[in-house]
Structure formats: C-alpha cells, structure tokens
Design an enzyme around this catalytic site. Sequence first.
Site, PDB file in Angstrom:
ATOM      1  N   SER A 169      -7.882 -12.124   2.278  1.00  8.97           N
ATOM      2  CA  SER A 169      -8.007 -10.743   1.812  1.00  8.97           C
ATOM      3  C   SER A 169      -9.267 -10.113   2.393  1.00  8.97           C
ATOM      4  CB  SER A 169      -7.987 -10.709   0.281  1.00  8.97           C
ATOM      5  OG  SER A 169      -8.991 -11.563  -0.257  1.00  8.97           O
ATOM      6  N   ASP A 186     -21.920  -5.280  -2.266  1.00 11.87           N
ATOM      7  CA  ASP A 186     -21.423  -4.398  -3.320  1.00 11.87           C
ATOM      8  C   ASP A 186     -21.087  -5.137  -4.612  1.00 11.87           C
ATOM      9  OD1 ASP A 186     -19.182  -5.826  -2.560  1.00 11.87           O
ATOM     10  OD2 ASP A 186     -18.227  -4.152  -1.521  1.00 11.87           O
ATOM     11  N   HIS A 202     -18.293  -8.378  -1.868  1.00  9.88           N
ATOM     12  CA  HIS A 202     -18.213  -8.763  -0.461  1.00  9.88           C
ATOM     13  C   HIS A 202     -19.568  -9.252   0.037  1.00  9.88           C
ATOM     14  CE1 HIS A 202     -14.977  -5.718  -1.130  1.00  9.88           C
ATOM     15  NE2 HIS A 202     -14.288  -6.744  -0.657  1.00  9.88           N
TER      16      HIS A 202
END
Length: 256
Positions: A14, A187, A190
């Site tokens: 992902s 963030d 990530h």
Amino acid sequence: MVGPERPLFVLFGSSIVQFSFSNEGWGSILADIYSRKADIFLRGYAGWNTRRALQVIDKIFPKDAAVQPSLVIVYFGGNDSMAPHPSGLGPHVPLPEYIENMSRIAKHLKSLSEKTRIIFLSCPPISEEMLHQSTSPILRQVARTNETCRKYSEACIQLCKDMDLKVIDLWTAIQKRDDWATVCFTDGIHFSPEGSKIVVEEILKVLKEAEWEPSLHWKSLPTEFGEDSLYNLVAADGISTINPSEWTFYREIQWD
C-alpha cells in the site's frame, strides 16, 4: 526490457510501498544499494487493503511470466486495521480475513518459482499524536490506533512463522528508538528518512542472514560490468587504472 538481465526485486503493498521512493524513502535507498546488482520494481498502491491486492495479484504477478521475481517484499495491514465505517465502505478488513488474505498472497507468490523469495513487513506503529495534529483533513479522519496496529502486526508475524516465511517486525523495530513517535514519520503514518533507514537496516539484516541459494544480499551479488578497464581513471602510478564499480564512499550510511 533492457539488459543484461539482473535479479528482479518487487516491492508490493500500500502507501508505505508507493511512497517509498519519496522523502529519502526505503525503496529509493534499496535501489541505490542494489544499483548495478538488481532491479527494484515498485508496485505500491496507496489506500489499498488485502482485498484489493487479491483482486489483481494475478495481473501483477502472472504465473506464466517469462521472468519471475527473485525477491518480493510485501506490506499490507495498516489500511486493513482501520476501524470499520458504519456504511460498510472503506478499507477495514476483519483480522481473521486479513490473516486469510495474507496467506493467499503468500501462496500465490510462493507458486511463481522455486527461486522466488519473500519477505513480509508487519504493520508498523503510528504516531497518534502526530496524526491527530495533521493539517490534512483526510489524515485527521483516519480511524487507526496503535493497539489495532499491534494486533495486525502480531497476526502477520504468526502467519509467517506458520508458513515458514521471512518477516520483519516493524512494530518492534521502529519503537526501539526512544524518539520514534516524533522522528520516524512524516505525518504519523508514513516513514520519514529516519524511519526508512530502520526499514532498510531490517531488510538487509534478513537478506544477509537468510540461507538462500543464491544469496540476495547486496554484497553477495555480482556488480554488472565490474571488470577492470583501460578506460577507467588512471591511478597515481600512471600505468594502471582505478576500478570505481564498487565505490560506496558517496553514501551517507555505509550499509552492511
């Protein structure tokens, strides 16, 4: 395709994978380490869960491909672990189904060839405080907690033990740093450059310790066109040349 043929490494997952070539990410670091040794292919899809991965796995990894990957590094779990939405929409996948889906992914990859090696990355932690302070309205609405990340990480690790697969416990590896919650993410979810360095270190450790034939550790792979040449830089003696094919001095970190 271009030649000569090199070992093919595929990063599949992902957003942790898709973004791995941004912000000094772990994918870009691997591509540098393996320059002239292996080709790194990126197959990352932000927002995906294991259900979506299974929908297209035959297209991404066709069993009849002329060349199969030497290594596949797989990451799914963060999106699956998100809380279910009342509408039934969204990326949440219940833990038992997540385990079954990851098992199906692993079985498909193992069927590609006898020489295809697999490493799973378990769900890393998140910095909940950083996530809640995000200026992004999308990220602030992400319904994910460290507790659910832990459960999905542990499930992935146990599955890999049961299937005799290599797995990296990112949940634990990231949290070995005392300041992980403030320095390892861009963030809250990530990886920052510091977080990516941890991921690379763990991947290289597995590749070095794995008893695979042939070894896929970067120091064990031949360097493409690494032979001496009369056209290399001339040495101080004025009669020989300097072979630069194995130079690593330009790297900030001298990886093992």
